[in-house]
Motif scaffolding. Sequence first.
Motif, PDB file in Angstrom:
ATOM      1  N   HIS A   1       0.831  -1.197   0.000  1.00 44.96           N
ATOM      2  CA  HIS A   1       0.000   0.000   0.000  1.00 44.96           C
ATOM      3  C   HIS A   1       0.872   1.256   0.000  1.00 44.96           C
ATOM      4  CE1 HIS A   1      -2.295  -3.363   1.520  1.00 44.96           C
ATOM      5  NE2 HIS A   1      -3.423  -2.715   1.312  1.00 44.96           N
TER       6      HIS A   1
ATOM      7  N   ASN B   1      -7.816   3.329   0.359  1.00 37.46           N
ATOM      8  CA  ASN B   1      -7.219   2.178   1.037  1.00 37.46           C
ATOM      9  C   ASN B   1      -8.328   1.261   1.551  1.00 37.46           C
ATOM     10  OD1 ASN B   1      -4.531   3.225   0.778  1.00 37.46           O
ATOM     11  ND2 ASN B   1      -4.981   4.639   2.461  1.00 37.46           N
TER      12      ASN B   1
ATOM     13  N   GLY C   1      -9.459  -1.295   4.165  1.00 38.55           N
ATOM     14  CA  GLY C   1      -9.146  -1.806   5.488  1.00 38.55           C
ATOM     15  C   GLY C   1      -9.879  -3.114   5.760  1.00 38.55           C
TER      16      GLY C   1
ATOM     17  N   LYS D   1      -4.111  -4.323   8.945  1.00 39.88           N
ATOM     18  CA  LYS D   1      -5.319  -3.645   8.482  1.00 39.88           C
ATOM     19  C   LYS D   1      -5.690  -2.454   9.363  1.00 39.88           C
ATOM     20  CE  LYS D   1      -6.583  -5.524   4.653  1.00 39.88           C
ATOM     21  NZ  LYS D   1      -6.594  -4.672   3.436  1.00 39.88           N
TER      22      LYS D   1
ATOM     23  N   MET E   1      -4.184   0.788   8.312  1.00 35.42           N
ATOM     24  CA  MET E   1      -4.723   1.511   7.167  1.00 35.42           C
ATOM     25  C   MET E   1      -5.311   2.861   7.570  1.00 35.42           C
ATOM     26  SD  MET E   1      -4.276  -0.034   4.276  1.00 35.42           S
ATOM     27  CE  MET E   1      -2.663  -0.282   5.005  1.00 35.42           C
ATOM     28  N   LEU E   2      -5.874   2.948   8.765  1.00 28.63           N
ATOM     29  CA  LEU E   2      -6.485   4.208   9.187  1.00 28.63           C
ATOM     30  C   LEU E   2      -5.414   5.258   9.463  1.00 28.63           C
ATOM     31  CD1 LEU E   2      -8.957   5.845   9.774  1.00 28.63           C
ATOM     32  CD2 LEU E   2      -9.014   4.875  12.082  1.00 28.63           C
TER      33      LEU E   2
ATOM     34  N   THR F   1      -3.923   6.308   6.181  1.00 29.37           N
ATOM     35  CA  THR F   1      -4.867   7.159   5.463  1.00 29.37           C
ATOM     36  C   THR F   1      -4.830   8.591   5.979  1.00 29.37           C
ATOM     37  OG1 THR F   1      -6.354   5.328   4.923  1.00 29.37           O
ATOM     38  CG2 THR F   1      -7.331   7.540   5.020  1.00 29.37           C
TER      39      THR F   1
ATOM     40  N   ASN G   1      -8.756   8.251   1.472  1.00 28.15           N
ATOM     41  CA  ASN G   1      -9.795   7.725   2.356  1.00 28.15           C
ATOM     42  C   ASN G   1      -9.646   6.222   2.524  1.00 28.15           C
ATOM     43  OD1 ASN G   1     -11.721  10.082   2.935  1.00 28.15           O
ATOM     44  ND2 ASN G   1     -11.467  10.221   0.720  1.00 28.15           N
ATOM     45  N   CYS G   2     -10.338   5.694   3.510  1.00 24.50           N
ATOM     46  CA  CYS G   2     -10.260   4.267   3.823  1.00 24.50           C
ATOM     47  C   CYS G   2     -11.667   3.663   3.834  1.00 24.50           C
ATOM     48  CB  CYS G   2      -9.606   4.082   5.191  1.00 24.50           C
ATOM     49  SG  CYS G   2      -9.343   2.360   5.676  1.00 24.50           S
TER      50      CYS G   2
ATOM     51  N   VAL H   1     -13.725   0.332   4.948  1.00 24.86           N
ATOM     52  CA  VAL H   1     -13.594  -0.804   5.862  1.00 24.86           C
ATOM     53  C   VAL H   1     -14.734  -1.787   5.626  1.00 24.86           C
ATOM     54  CG1 VAL H   1     -13.505  -1.506   8.282  1.00 24.86           C
ATOM     55  CG2 VAL H   1     -12.471   0.662   7.571  1.00 24.86           C
TER      56      VAL H   1
ATOM     57  N   GLU I   1     -12.829   7.409   7.242  1.00 19.24           N
ATOM     58  CA  GLU I   1     -13.031   5.966   7.247  1.00 19.24           C
ATOM     59  C   GLU I   1     -14.509   5.685   6.986  1.00 19.24           C
ATOM     60  OE1 GLU I   1     -11.879   2.475  10.395  1.00 19.24           O
ATOM     61  OE2 GLU I   1     -13.030   4.175  11.162  1.00 19.24           O
TER      62      GLU I   1
END
Length: 257
Positions: free
Chosen positions: A127, A148, A150, A168, A171-172, A175, A190-191, A193, A249
């Motif tokens: 990533h 991304n 998650g 995972k 990822m936040l 981001t 942005n992420c 999930v 997120e």
Amino acid sequence: MTGVPQVHFAGAAFHSLRGQGVIVTGGAGGIGADIVRAFAEQGCRVGFVDRDAGAGAALAAGLEGVHFEPCDVTDVPALQAAIARLAEAAGGVDVLVNNVANDQRHRIEEVTPAYFDERIAVNLRPHFFATQAVLVSMRARGGGSIVNIGSGSWKNKARGLAVYATAKSAMLGFTRCLARELGPDRIRVNCVVPGWVMTERQLALWVDAEGEAEMDRNHCLPGRIVGRDIAHMVLFLAADTARMVTAQEFVVDAGWD
């Protein structure tokens, strides 16, 4: 459950996406393949990487304007070279979807340093370096969108996924820091999930009667989550409709979290 649920719903048309250059990592199957299809349906020029050469070639062959590069994402130079070729084929990169992942189960007592590093090399490292590889193109085009992917596994405290969930959950943080750093270049980050998505892999390996009961108990909405549910959220975040949305997120889990 014997197969991927057949969910029929009309997707929105995001006119700003037509002609955009899109790259997806891990796009040959599962959620990734649904993301590739969704962008292709929007008239985008889509490129994707995956280690499954057969599945990737078959997917690309059935879609207009889609290019595939077989690639082991744990090989960073190979990943960045593949992204460069896809960017050239697409005429530049407007959207990157960092999707690649592998949720292999593991017992914490059995995790070795080598296994830990290999899981991070699949679930986190690509990533960062895929993002690095598209920045020159996005900046030259005046901006872009990075999404991304998650996982709800760490939020739900899932068993057997300690290393995967560690990657995972990162990822936040990835981001939010990227959004601050790249915002001046008009690059939004942005992420998304996902909850428990009913891909062929999940159905074959992990979904059983106990899992079905767990979804029934924890979902606020009836039914099951499919890859298209995730893909539609990704489309929204990639399009100009989300032009002032970044560092956020977005959970697609039928209300589990």
